[in-house]
Design an enzyme around this catalytic site. Structure first.
Site, PDB file in Angstrom:
ATOM      1  CE1 TYR A  13      13.911  87.526  19.623  1.00 12.38           C
ATOM      2  CE2 TYR A  13      14.903  88.455  17.657  1.00 12.38           C
ATOM      3  CZ  TYR A  13      13.926  88.482  18.630  1.00 12.38           C
ATOM      4  OH  TYR A  13      12.959  89.458  18.617  1.00 12.38           O
ATOM      5  CG  HIS A  48       8.038  86.309  25.353  1.00 11.64           C
ATOM      6  ND1 HIS A  48       7.491  86.466  24.105  1.00 11.64           N
ATOM      7  CD2 HIS A  48       7.027  86.417  26.241  1.00 11.64           C
ATOM      8  CE1 HIS A  48       6.196  86.690  24.237  1.00 11.64           C
ATOM      9  NE2 HIS A  48       5.887  86.653  25.524  1.00 11.64           N
TER      10      HIS A  48
HETATM   11  O1  CA2 Z   1      11.714  86.987  22.750  1.00 10.06           O
HETATM   12  C1  CA2 Z   1      10.854  86.365  22.133  1.00 10.06           C
HETATM   13  O2  CA2 Z   1      10.786  85.129  22.134  1.00 10.06           O
HETATM   14  C2  CA2 Z   1       9.820  87.127  21.284  1.00 10.06           C
HETATM   15  O3  CA2 Z   1       8.575  86.448  21.423  1.00 10.06           O
HETATM   16  C3  CA2 Z   1      10.322  87.062  19.858  1.00 10.06           C
HETATM   17  C4  CA2 Z   1       9.448  87.852  18.893  1.00 10.06           C
HETATM   18  C5  CA2 Z   1       9.227  89.278  19.392  1.00 10.06           C
HETATM   19  O4  CA2 Z   1       8.289  89.946  18.553  1.00 10.06           O
HETATM   20  C6  CA2 Z   1       8.693  89.294  20.821  1.00 10.06           C
HETATM   21  O5  CA2 Z   1       8.574  90.643  21.257  1.00 10.06           O
HETATM   22  C7  CA2 Z   1       9.646  88.550  21.752  1.00 10.06           C
HETATM   23  C8  CA2 Z   1      10.099  87.918  17.524  1.00 10.06           C
HETATM   24  C9  CA2 Z   1      10.212  86.569  16.882  1.00 10.06           C
HETATM   25  C10 CA2 Z   1      10.987  86.716  15.619  1.00 10.06           C
HETATM   26  O6  CA2 Z   1      11.981  85.748  15.644  1.00 10.06           O
HETATM   27  C11 CA2 Z   1      13.105  85.956  14.940  1.00 10.06           C
HETATM   28  C12 CA2 Z   1      14.183  85.211  15.309  1.00 10.06           C
HETATM   29  C13 CA2 Z   1      15.362  85.364  14.645  1.00 10.06           C
HETATM   30  C14 CA2 Z   1      15.476  86.266  13.620  1.00 10.06           C
HETATM   31  C15 CA2 Z   1      14.397  87.017  13.247  1.00 10.06           C
HETATM   32  C16 CA2 Z   1      13.193  86.847  13.918  1.00 10.06           C
END
Ligand code: CA2
Length: 150
Positions: A24, A102
Protein backbone atom coordinates in the site's frame (compact mmCIF):
# COMPACT_ATOMS: atom_id res chain seq x y z
CA UNK A 1 -19.77 28.62 -2.25
CA UNK A 2 -17.28 26.01 -3.48
CA UNK A 3 -18.77 22.69 -4.53
CA UNK A 4 -17.71 19.75 -2.40
CA UNK A 5 -16.32 16.31 -3.18
CA UNK A 6 -16.71 13.72 -0.43
CA UNK A 7 -13.68 11.39 -0.18
CA UNK A 8 -14.74 8.33 1.82
CA UNK A 9 -12.45 5.58 3.06
CA UNK A 10 -13.48 2.18 4.36
CA UNK A 11 -12.17 -0.18 7.02
CA UNK A 12 -8.53 -0.38 8.04
CA UNK A 13 -7.44 2.48 5.78
CA UNK A 14 -6.67 4.39 9.00
CA UNK A 15 -3.62 2.06 9.12
CA UNK A 16 -2.31 3.22 5.74
CA UNK A 17 1.45 3.88 5.78
CA UNK A 18 1.95 1.98 9.02
CA UNK A 19 1.56 -1.65 7.84
CA UNK A 20 2.21 -3.60 4.62
CA UNK A 21 4.08 -0.75 2.87
CA UNK A 22 5.14 -3.16 0.11
CA UNK A 23 1.46 -3.37 -0.92
CA UNK A 24 0.00 0.00 0.00
CA UNK A 25 3.05 2.31 0.06
CA UNK A 26 4.29 4.60 2.81
CA UNK A 27 1.81 7.47 2.52
CA UNK A 28 -0.47 7.77 5.55
CA UNK A 29 -4.17 8.58 5.34
CA UNK A 30 -3.28 12.12 6.50
CA UNK A 31 -0.92 12.35 3.48
CA UNK A 32 -3.76 11.19 1.21
CA UNK A 33 -6.03 13.85 2.70
CA UNK A 34 -3.43 16.50 1.91
CA UNK A 35 -3.10 15.21 -1.68
CA UNK A 36 -6.88 15.39 -2.06
CA UNK A 37 -7.09 18.92 -0.60
CA UNK A 38 -4.34 20.10 -2.99
CA UNK A 39 -6.18 18.53 -5.94
CA UNK A 40 -9.45 20.10 -4.77
CA UNK A 41 -7.81 23.55 -4.63
CA UNK A 42 -6.65 23.22 -8.23
CA UNK A 43 -10.29 22.88 -9.30
CA UNK A 44 -11.75 25.30 -6.75
CA UNK A 45 -13.45 22.41 -4.94
CA UNK A 46 -13.84 21.75 -1.22
CA UNK A 47 -12.95 18.28 0.08
CA UNK A 48 -14.84 16.45 2.84
CA UNK A 49 -12.42 13.67 3.82
CA UNK A 50 -13.56 10.81 6.08
CA UNK A 51 -12.69 7.24 7.12
CA UNK A 52 -14.72 4.65 9.00
CA UNK A 53 -14.40 1.02 9.98
CA UNK A 54 -18.22 0.77 9.98
CA UNK A 55 -20.38 -0.05 6.96
CA UNK A 56 -23.36 2.02 8.17
CA UNK A 57 -21.25 5.16 8.48
CA UNK A 58 -20.27 4.87 4.83
CA UNK A 59 -23.92 4.38 3.83
CA UNK A 60 -24.92 7.48 5.82
CA UNK A 61 -22.11 9.59 4.33
CA UNK A 62 -23.12 8.65 0.76
CA UNK A 63 -26.68 9.75 1.58
CA UNK A 64 -25.34 12.94 3.22
CA UNK A 65 -23.23 13.76 0.15
CA UNK A 66 -26.34 13.55 -2.03
CA UNK A 67 -28.47 15.58 0.43
CA UNK A 68 -25.79 18.28 0.53
CA UNK A 69 -25.69 18.29 -3.28
CA UNK A 70 -22.01 17.40 -3.38
CA UNK A 71 -20.36 17.28 -6.79
CA UNK A 72 -19.65 13.61 -6.22
CA UNK A 73 -18.04 10.98 -4.05
CA UNK A 74 -14.61 9.36 -4.27
CA UNK A 75 -14.93 6.05 -2.44
CA UNK A 76 -12.36 3.47 -1.41
CA UNK A 77 -14.67 0.82 0.07
CA UNK A 78 -11.66 -1.32 1.11
CA UNK A 79 -12.87 -4.61 2.64
CA UNK A 80 -16.53 -3.78 1.94
CA UNK A 81 -15.88 -3.72 -1.82
CA UNK A 82 -16.87 -7.33 -2.39
CA UNK A 83 -19.37 -7.80 0.45
CA UNK A 84 -21.57 -4.74 0.86
CA UNK A 85 -24.96 -4.77 -0.81
CA UNK A 86 -25.83 -1.93 1.59
CA UNK A 87 -23.15 0.34 0.09
CA UNK A 88 -24.19 -0.72 -3.44
CA UNK A 89 -27.81 0.18 -2.64
CA UNK A 90 -26.74 3.56 -1.20
CA UNK A 91 -24.89 4.38 -4.43
CA UNK A 92 -27.85 3.24 -6.55
CA UNK A 93 -30.16 5.47 -4.47
CA UNK A 94 -28.26 8.70 -5.16
CA UNK A 95 -27.90 10.63 -8.40
CA UNK A 96 -24.44 12.10 -7.78
CA UNK A 97 -21.47 10.27 -9.36
CA UNK A 98 -19.43 7.90 -7.23
CA UNK A 99 -15.88 7.06 -8.29
CA UNK A 100 -14.48 3.83 -6.85
CA UNK A 101 -10.77 3.94 -6.01
CA UNK A 102 -8.37 1.22 -4.95
CA UNK A 103 -4.74 1.85 -4.14
CA UNK A 104 -3.71 -1.57 -5.45
CA UNK A 105 -4.70 -3.35 -8.66
CA UNK A 106 -7.38 -5.57 -7.14
CA UNK A 107 -7.52 -7.67 -10.35
CA UNK A 108 -3.88 -8.69 -9.94
CA UNK A 109 -4.55 -9.89 -6.39
CA UNK A 110 -6.52 -12.78 -4.85
CA UNK A 111 -9.69 -13.69 -6.78
CA UNK A 112 -11.93 -12.80 -3.80
CA UNK A 113 -10.95 -9.14 -4.33
CA UNK A 114 -12.09 -9.04 -7.98
CA UNK A 115 -15.87 -8.99 -7.89
CA UNK A 116 -16.80 -5.54 -6.60
CA UNK A 117 -20.42 -4.78 -5.73
CA UNK A 118 -19.50 -1.09 -5.76
CA UNK A 119 -18.33 -1.28 -9.41
CA UNK A 120 -21.88 -2.22 -10.45
CA UNK A 121 -23.02 1.30 -9.54
CA UNK A 122 -19.83 3.39 -9.66
CA UNK A 123 -19.56 5.93 -12.51
CA UNK A 124 -15.87 5.02 -12.89
CA UNK A 125 -13.26 2.80 -11.27
CA UNK A 126 -9.57 3.51 -10.69
CA UNK A 127 -7.15 0.95 -9.31
CA UNK A 128 -3.44 0.26 -9.19
CA UNK A 129 -2.10 3.83 -9.24
CA UNK A 130 -1.25 3.85 -5.54
CA UNK A 131 -2.55 6.85 -3.61
CA UNK A 132 -2.34 8.97 -6.80
CA UNK A 133 -5.59 7.22 -7.73
CA UNK A 134 -7.42 9.58 -5.37
CA UNK A 135 -6.05 12.61 -7.24
CA UNK A 136 -6.98 11.03 -10.59
CA UNK A 137 -10.51 10.43 -9.28
CA UNK A 138 -10.90 14.07 -8.16
CA UNK A 139 -9.57 15.29 -11.50
CA UNK A 140 -11.91 12.91 -13.35
CA UNK A 141 -14.91 14.02 -11.28
CA UNK A 142 -14.07 17.67 -11.97
CA UNK A 143 -13.87 16.93 -15.70
CA UNK A 144 -17.07 14.84 -15.91
CA UNK A 145 -19.11 17.42 -13.99
CA UNK A 146 -17.73 20.46 -15.81
CA UNK A 147 -16.10 21.81 -12.63
CA UNK A 148 -12.69 21.65 -14.32
CA UNK A 149 -13.66 24.57 -16.60
CA UNK A 150 -14.80 27.02 -13.94
O1 CA2 B 1 -6.23 -1.40 -2.79
C1 CA2 B 1 -7.10 -0.91 -2.08
O2 CA2 B 1 -7.24 0.31 -1.93
C2 CA2 B 1 -8.05 -1.83 -1.29
O3 CA2 B 1 -9.34 -1.22 -1.31
C3 CA2 B 1 -7.50 -1.90 0.11
C4 CA2 B 1 -8.29 -2.85 1.01
C5 CA2 B 1 -8.44 -4.22 0.35
O4 CA2 B 1 -9.31 -5.04 1.13
C6 CA2 B 1 -9.03 -4.10 -1.06
O5 CA2 B 1 -9.09 -5.40 -1.65
C7 CA2 B 1 -8.16 -3.20 -1.92
C8 CA2 B 1 -7.58 -3.04 2.33
C9 CA2 B 1 -7.52 -1.77 3.13
C10 CA2 B 1 -6.68 -2.02 4.34
O6 CA2 B 1 -5.75 -1.00 4.40
C11 CA2 B 1 -4.58 -1.22 5.03
C12 CA2 B 1 -3.57 -0.37 4.72
C13 CA2 B 1 -2.36 -0.53 5.32
C14 CA2 B 1 -2.15 -1.53 6.23
C15 CA2 B 1 -3.17 -2.39 6.54
C16 CA2 B 1 -4.41 -2.22 5.94
Amino acid sequence: MAKTIYVLNGPNLNLLGTREPEKYGRATLADVEELCRDAGKRFGLAIEFRQSNHEGAIVEWIQEAAREQALGVVLNPAGYTTTSVAILDAILAVKIPVIEVHITNIHARESFRHDSYVSRAARAVICGFGVDGYVLAISGLAAMTGAAKS
